[in-house]
Design a protein around this motif. Sequence first.
Motif, PDB file in Angstrom:
ATOM      1  N   SER A 114      69.777 -51.000  -3.773  1.00  0.00           N
ATOM      2  CA  SER A 114      69.712 -49.811  -2.926  1.00  0.00           C
ATOM      3  C   SER A 114      69.986 -48.560  -3.745  1.00  0.00           C
ATOM      4  O   SER A 114      69.235 -47.586  -3.679  1.00  0.00           O
ATOM      5  N   ASN A 115      71.048 -48.594  -4.527  1.00  0.00           N
ATOM      6  CA  ASN A 115      71.404 -47.440  -5.363  1.00  0.00           C
ATOM      7  C   ASN A 115      70.330 -47.147  -6.406  1.00  0.00           C
ATOM      8  O   ASN A 115      69.987 -45.983  -6.646  1.00  0.00           O
ATOM      9  N   LEU A 116      69.798 -48.184  -7.020  1.00  0.00           N
ATOM     10  CA  LEU A 116      68.799 -48.013  -8.066  1.00  0.00           C
ATOM     11  C   LEU A 116      67.545 -47.318  -7.544  1.00  0.00           C
ATOM     12  O   LEU A 116      67.065 -46.343  -8.129  1.00  0.00           O
ATOM     13  N   TYR A 117      67.023 -47.802  -6.416  1.00  0.00           N
ATOM     14  CA  TYR A 117      65.757 -47.268  -5.912  1.00  0.00           C
ATOM     15  C   TYR A 117      65.941 -46.052  -5.000  1.00  0.00           C
ATOM     16  O   TYR A 117      64.965 -45.511  -4.489  1.00  0.00           O
ATOM     17  N   ALA A 118      67.187 -45.592  -4.869  1.00  0.00           N
ATOM     18  CA  ALA A 118      67.465 -44.335  -4.174  1.00  0.00           C
ATOM     19  C   ALA A 118      67.472 -43.162  -5.148  1.00  0.00           C
ATOM     20  O   ALA A 118      67.438 -42.003  -4.726  1.00  0.00           O
ATOM     21  N   LYS A 119      67.527 -43.449  -6.445  1.00  0.00           N
ATOM     22  CA  LYS A 119      67.599 -42.393  -7.459  1.00  0.00           C
ATOM     23  C   LYS A 119      66.272 -41.650  -7.574  1.00  0.00           C
ATOM     24  O   LYS A 119      65.207 -42.260  -7.523  1.00  0.00           O
ATOM     25  N   LYS A 120      66.367 -40.374  -7.787  1.00  0.00           N
ATOM     26  CA  LYS A 120      65.166 -39.568  -8.029  1.00  0.00           C
ATOM     27  C   LYS A 120      64.652 -39.839  -9.442  1.00  0.00           C
ATOM     28  O   LYS A 120      65.423 -40.088 -10.344  1.00  0.00           O
ATOM     29  N   GLY A 121      63.339 -39.803  -9.574  1.00  0.00           N
ATOM     30  CA  GLY A 121      62.737 -39.854 -10.894  1.00  0.00           C
ATOM     31  C   GLY A 121      62.386 -41.223 -11.428  1.00  0.00           C
ATOM     32  O   GLY A 121      61.657 -41.320 -12.406  1.00  0.00           O
ATOM     33  N   ASP A 122      62.863 -42.296 -10.805  1.00  0.00           N
ATOM     34  CA  ASP A 122      62.542 -43.621 -11.340  1.00  0.00           C
ATOM     35  C   ASP A 122      62.436 -44.621 -10.198  1.00  0.00           C
ATOM     36  O   ASP A 122      63.431 -45.198  -9.776  1.00  0.00           O
ATOM     37  N   HIS A 123      61.218 -44.810  -9.726  1.00  0.00           N
ATOM     38  CA  HIS A 123      61.005 -45.737  -8.619  1.00  0.00           C
ATOM     39  C   HIS A 123      60.160 -46.941  -9.019  1.00  0.00           C
ATOM     40  O   HIS A 123      59.830 -47.768  -8.175  1.00  0.00           O
ATOM     41  N   VAL A 124      59.814 -47.029 -10.305  1.00  0.00           N
ATOM     42  CA  VAL A 124      59.040 -48.178 -10.769  1.00  0.00           C
ATOM     43  C   VAL A 124      59.914 -49.424 -10.654  1.00  0.00           C
ATOM     44  O   VAL A 124      61.067 -49.442 -11.098  1.00  0.00           O
ATOM     45  N   LEU A 125      59.375 -50.454 -10.023  1.00  0.00           N
ATOM     46  CA  LEU A 125      60.133 -51.686  -9.819  1.00  0.00           C
ATOM     47  C   LEU A 125      60.308 -52.453 -11.124  1.00  0.00           C
ATOM     48  O   LEU A 125      59.348 -52.632 -11.878  1.00  0.00           O
ATOM     49  N   ALA A 126      61.525 -52.905 -11.374  1.00  0.00           N
ATOM     50  CA  ALA A 126      61.775 -53.781 -12.516  1.00  0.00           C
ATOM     51  C   ALA A 126      61.116 -55.132 -12.221  1.00  0.00           C
ATOM     52  O   ALA A 126      61.223 -55.639 -11.101  1.00  0.00           O
ATOM     53  N   PRO A 127      60.419 -55.705 -13.198  1.00  0.00           N
ATOM     54  CA  PRO A 127      59.687 -56.958 -12.957  1.00  0.00           C
ATOM     55  C   PRO A 127      60.550 -58.075 -12.359  1.00  0.00           C
ATOM     56  O   PRO A 127      60.058 -58.861 -11.541  1.00  0.00           O
ATOM     57  N   GLU A 128      61.814 -58.133 -12.735  1.00  0.00           N
ATOM     58  CA  GLU A 128      62.675 -59.198 -12.217  1.00  0.00           C
ATOM     59  C   GLU A 128      63.094 -58.981 -10.762  1.00  0.00           C
ATOM     60  O   GLU A 128      63.647 -59.878 -10.127  1.00  0.00           O
ATOM     61  N   HIS A 129      62.827 -57.806 -10.207  1.00  0.00           N
ATOM     62  CA  HIS A 129      63.241 -57.508  -8.846  1.00  0.00           C
ATOM     63  C   HIS A 129      62.203 -57.863  -7.789  1.00  0.00           C
ATOM     64  O   HIS A 129      62.500 -57.802  -6.596  1.00  0.00           O
ATOM     65  N   TYR A 130      60.983 -58.204  -8.193  1.00  0.00           N
ATOM     66  CA  TYR A 130      59.946 -58.432  -7.189  1.00  0.00           C
ATOM     67  C   TYR A 130      58.936 -59.475  -7.637  1.00  0.00           C
ATOM     68  O   TYR A 130      58.889 -59.878  -8.793  1.00  0.00           O
ATOM     69  N   ARG A 131      58.125 -59.868  -6.674  1.00  0.00           N
ATOM     70  CA  ARG A 131      56.925 -60.675  -6.890  1.00  0.00           C
ATOM     71  C   ARG A 131      55.845 -60.065  -6.006  1.00  0.00           C
ATOM     72  O   ARG A 131      56.140 -59.232  -5.144  1.00  0.00           O
ATOM     73  N   ILE A 132      54.617 -60.443  -6.208  1.00  0.00           N
ATOM     74  CA  ILE A 132      53.528 -59.945  -5.373  1.00  0.00           C
ATOM     75  C   ILE A 132      53.390 -60.857  -4.157  1.00  0.00           C
ATOM     76  O   ILE A 132      53.295 -62.079  -4.282  1.00  0.00           O
TER      77      ILE A 132
END
Length: 158
Positions: free
Chosen positions: A82-100
Amino acid sequence: MSLDSREFRNALGTFATGVCVITANPEGYEPFGMTVNSFASVSLDPALVLWSLQNNSECLPAFEKADKFAINILAADQSDLSNLYAKKGDHVLAPEHYRIGKSGSPVVRGVVTTFECNVWARYPGGDHVILVGEVTDMENNPNKQPLLFNAGQYRELR
């Protein structure tokens, strides 16, 4: 009647909400995500949900190009995401955080529930855009507890 915007925001914050990361990967963008707590259900038939995006959000251009997205309801142990993807300027998902997912949208790992959606409608909502999605697929893990947000703090169910 004129409302003090800070007081209004604080009053809205007394309503406990879940915390979501909305993800998408429209053409021309890397898979990305942003934290929101503006998620709500709309309809059972058809299956519709909504969330709101500020008009001045740096993610607005990407969501304007997206024809689908995923709503990922975070688990109680995911406040770091939550904190990571709430930050301005960096919304690219880290590969380990998702799958398609099945729809082609990025799906965050380890969440309570994911709703994969096609964009149903976009509505103006003051200083926000309201995005309504038709749910095309979902995954639910009823053994996980949700991450909650209330009065400016993360909370947990007891």
